[in-house]
Design an enzyme around this catalytic site. Structure first.
Site, PDB file in Angstrom:
ATOM      1  N   PHE A   6      42.582  37.376  42.854  1.00  9.05           N
ATOM      2  CA  PHE A   6      42.756  38.939  42.564  1.00  9.05           C
ATOM      3  C   PHE A   6      42.369  39.136  40.911  1.00  9.05           C
ATOM      4  O   PHE A   6      43.005  38.615  39.946  1.00  9.05           O
ATOM      5  CB  PHE A   6      44.049  39.683  42.866  1.00  9.05           C
ATOM      6  CG  PHE A   6      43.971  39.561  44.345  1.00  9.05           C
ATOM      7  CD1 PHE A   6      43.596  40.889  45.033  1.00  9.05           C
ATOM      8  CD2 PHE A   6      44.880  38.807  45.116  1.00  9.05           C
ATOM      9  CE1 PHE A   6      43.633  41.079  46.371  1.00  9.05           C
ATOM     10  CE2 PHE A   6      44.734  38.991  46.525  1.00  9.05           C
ATOM     11  CZ  PHE A   6      44.316  39.925  47.321  1.00  9.05           C
ATOM     12  N   ASP A   7      41.471  40.202  40.962  1.00  2.00           N
ATOM     13  CA  ASP A   7      41.649  40.932  39.495  1.00  2.00           C
ATOM     14  C   ASP A   7      42.699  41.788  39.332  1.00  2.00           C
ATOM     15  O   ASP A   7      43.372  41.981  40.407  1.00  2.00           O
ATOM     16  CB  ASP A   7      40.309  41.520  39.449  1.00  2.00           C
ATOM     17  CG  ASP A   7      40.285  42.407  37.979  1.00  2.00           C
ATOM     18  OD1 ASP A   7      40.163  42.006  37.021  1.00  2.00           O
ATOM     19  OD2 ASP A   7      39.951  43.653  38.326  1.00  2.00           O
ATOM     20  N   LEU A   8      42.946  42.330  38.251  1.00  2.00           N
ATOM     21  CA  LEU A   8      44.289  43.290  37.999  1.00  2.00           C
ATOM     22  C   LEU A   8      43.721  44.487  37.760  1.00  2.00           C
ATOM     23  O   LEU A   8      43.787  45.513  38.898  1.00  2.00           O
ATOM     24  CB  LEU A   8      44.819  43.033  36.909  1.00  2.00           C
ATOM     25  CG  LEU A   8      46.102  43.612  36.553  1.00  2.00           C
ATOM     26  CD1 LEU A   8      46.993  43.615  37.687  1.00  2.00           C
ATOM     27  CD2 LEU A   8      46.916  43.097  35.309  1.00  2.00           C
TER      28      LEU A   8
END
Length: 208
Positions: A6-8
């Site tokens: 996941f990106d943030l």
């Protein structure tokens, strides 16, 4: 079982207000024009140095500009932020399904951990990988470092909100699911090969 990266910013949390606010403070410090908020949205996702260079900060001042930005971001900006609707529930469901969740962000790694902890999201992630000064800054470099820590390299997928996530994943042969609620352009991400989803439920269904 999948490894889900996941990106943030723009994917798990809506961090745009804090990022844009501190970027405006930095540009004002250098007496540069403050772009419109629609233009400033492009600050969310790419490495800071790239964005500040694009907005007119000289190359020789980039390190100082990033330090000035981060001083304000650590004090205030990182908490001008909130998880998107349905994200905690999504992460819990994915864990319950037996998947491994990891974070791959261009934000400094220690800062990313603090933000995840602040919003009670850190518990969901096996590995948190972010930028480290002098070692890695681009999404490709962050993902490369994360991959060295995985026990297997099959069934990987990236979830992000910008073309940088799509390209960073593609560099390593990893498919990407792009969320439309963040700061990227859905058509650009789709053209680059990402599947675009519009809600946490649709993301869950696509991951399944």
């Amino acid at each position: 079982m999948k490894h889900i990266l996941f990106d943030l910013d723009g994917t798990l949390t809506d961090s745009g207000e804090g990022i844009m606010h501190c970027a405006e403070l930095t540009l004002d410090y250098y007496r540069l024009p403050i772009p419109s908020r629609s233009d400033m949205r492009s600050m969310v996702g790419p490495p800071l140095r790239d964005s500040f260079l694009r907005f007119g900060i000289p190359t020789e001042e980039l390190d100082n500009a990033v330090a000035y930005y981060r001083k304000h971001y650590l004090a205030v900006g990182q908490y001008e932020n909130a998880p998107y609707p349905g994200i905690p529930e999504l992460l819990q469901k994915l864990l319950n399904d037996g998947h491994k969740l990891h974070l791959a962000t261009s934000k400094p790694e220690t800062m990313a951990r603090d933000i995840l902890k602040h919003f009670d999201l850190l518990q969901y992630f096996s590995i948190v990988c972010g930028a480290v000064a002098g070692e890695r800054s681009t999404k490709e470099e962050v993902i490369a470092h994360l991959l060295t820590q995985l026990d297997f390299k099959d069934n990987l997928v990236m979830v992000g909100d910008t073309i940088y996530d799509v390209r960073g994943a593609a560099h390593h042969g990893i498919p990407c699911i792009a969320v439309s609620w963040g700061y990227g352009i859905a058509n650009d991400m789709a053209a680059a090969g990402a599947a675009v989803v519009n809600s946490a439920q649709e993301l869950y269904d696509t991951l399944q």
